[in-house]
Design a protein around this motif. Structure first.
Motif, PDB file in Angstrom:
ATOM      1  N   SER A 130       0.715  -1.214  -0.131  1.00 40.04           N
ATOM      2  CA  SER A 130      -0.051   0.114   0.120  1.00 40.04           C
ATOM      3  C   SER A 130       0.803   1.160  -0.020  1.00 40.04           C
ATOM      4  O   SER A 130       0.631   2.280  -0.646  1.00 40.04           O
ATOM      5  N   GLU A 134       0.922   4.022  -2.928  1.00 40.96           N
ATOM      6  CA  GLU A 134       0.336   5.411  -2.642  1.00 40.96           C
ATOM      7  C   GLU A 134       1.634   6.346  -2.629  1.00 40.96           C
ATOM      8  O   GLU A 134       1.309   7.525  -3.124  1.00 40.96           O
ATOM      9  N   HIS A 192      -6.180   2.756  -4.896  1.00 44.32           N
ATOM     10  CA  HIS A 192      -4.866   3.817  -4.435  1.00 44.32           C
ATOM     11  C   HIS A 192      -4.731   4.920  -5.496  1.00 44.32           C
ATOM     12  O   HIS A 192      -3.992   5.767  -5.597  1.00 44.32           O
TER      13      HIS A 192
END
Ligand SMILES: Cc1ncc(C[n+]2csc(CCOP(=O)(O)OP(=O)(O)O)c2C)c(N)n1
Ligand SMILES: [Mg+2]
Length: 318
Positions: A130, A134, A192
């Motif tokens: 993640s 991101e 995302h």
């Protein structure tokens, strides 16, 4: 001519390993100008048995949970060296990527691939992944989805499908196997806001390579999840690997989809086959075959995918 493949034979994968097939296709499509970061799992174990390696490109082993974090560091170093375009997502480092590269756009760029299994990706590595997505790193993350922790003895992961028999979700009088649905990782990656998310399958080799090449042409983070049968854990004959992978797609249980900039832009259309055709060739679903109620539930999962992604070929279309 010298035979020098980027993923060499002689590794110790099981016969019929779908992950070995897919990993070779991925690195061939990415090309020799690539650095691979591989977390712990079957692929790492069978391809780099010390003192040997199957990899013909620079390859680094990370811990089980941090392929995406290590790859982020590799990419940051490449930016500093002027070997990767500044990613726009990260604040500049000092000296800045641009100054390290004389203010010019990076030339002679090097691809970075982070890769791991479904457990390493969707469970323990999800936080690092993640962060990588991101922060905008210029990395392709490849998840080889064999739907369990195969390397340590077929334990359930977040990508194990509903009703699967694994060693931690055994069916019995009070259980039908894994009670949870498969985690929607492509949608989680897509949330995302990254430029490219796709699923692929060992059953469709050219499609894997097309998607890798496309991913490599796009700047920023990319997520590719490849369905790779595991004859040992799924309990099917090693000669059936590609057939089983194809059936997952053709039943609607493993939709092949592409998201670009958040939008669904392409799907592989199917003439849906009943899910039973996929289930009956695998020992991990054997306990379901005299259980029409459970098969109905799995058919409903496939039907929901078919509806959601509009997978069905239109009548008359070929
Ligand atoms: C922190 C940590 N926990 C557990 C392990 C043990 N371990 C090594 S490989 C593995 C399973 C890997 O499963 P997956 O990521 O799905 O890859 P596969 O082997 O199925 O290809 C586990 C649990 C580890 N190496 N490190
Ligand atoms: Mg796995």
């Amino acid at each position: 001519m010298e035979y020098n493949p980027l993923f060499k034979p002689g590794h110790t994968a099981c016969v019929g390993c779908g992950q070995a097939v897919a990993a070779r296709l991925v690195i061939e499509a990415a090309g020799s100008n690539t650095i691979v970061v591989n977390n712990t799992g079957c692929l790492e174990v069978f391809s780099t048995k010390y003192p040997e390696t199957a990899w013909g490109v620079p390859w680094i082993h990370s811990l089980f949970e941090n392929a995406a974090a290590v790859a982020s560091g590799v990419e940051a170093a490449l930016i500093y060296l002027g070997k990767s375009p500044p990613n726009g997502g990260m604040p500049p480092i000092t000296p800045t990527a641009d100054s390290a590269n004389g203010g010019k756009a990076a030339k002679d760029t090097i691809n970075v691939i982070a890769q791991g299994g479904d457990g390493g990706t969707a469970d323990i590595g999800l936080q690092a992944l993640s962060g990588m997505l991101e922060r905008g790193h210029n990395i392709l993350y490849c998840c080889y989805d064999n739907e369990a922790y195969e390397n340590t003895g077929v334990q359930r992961s977040g990508l194990t499908p509903y009703a699967t028999n694994t060693t931690t979700t055994p069916p019995g009088t009070k259980s039908i196997g894994n009670i949870r649905p498969k985690k929607p990782m492509p949608e989680i990656a897509n949330a995302h806001g990254i430029a490219y998310v796709a699923t692929a399958s060992a059953g469709f080799p050219q499609d894997i390579q097309r998607k890798v090449k496309k991913a490599m042409s796009i700047k920023g983070p990319k997520y590719l999840q490849i369905h790779v049968p595991c004859p040992l854990g799924w309990r099917h004959g090693p000669e059936l690997t590609l057939e089983v992978a194809k059936l997952a797609v053709e039943t609607g249980l493993y939709p092949l989809i592409e998201y670009e900039n958040g939008k669904l832009t392409a799907v592989r259309k199917i003439q849906p086959k009943p899910v039973e055709e996929y289930l009956k060739v695998q020992g991990r679903f054997k306990h379901l075959l005299n259980n029409p109620e459970e098969i109905k539930k799995i058919q409903a999962i496939a039907d929901a995918n078919i509806e959601k992604y509009n997978l069905k070929v239109k009548p008359g279309a070929t």
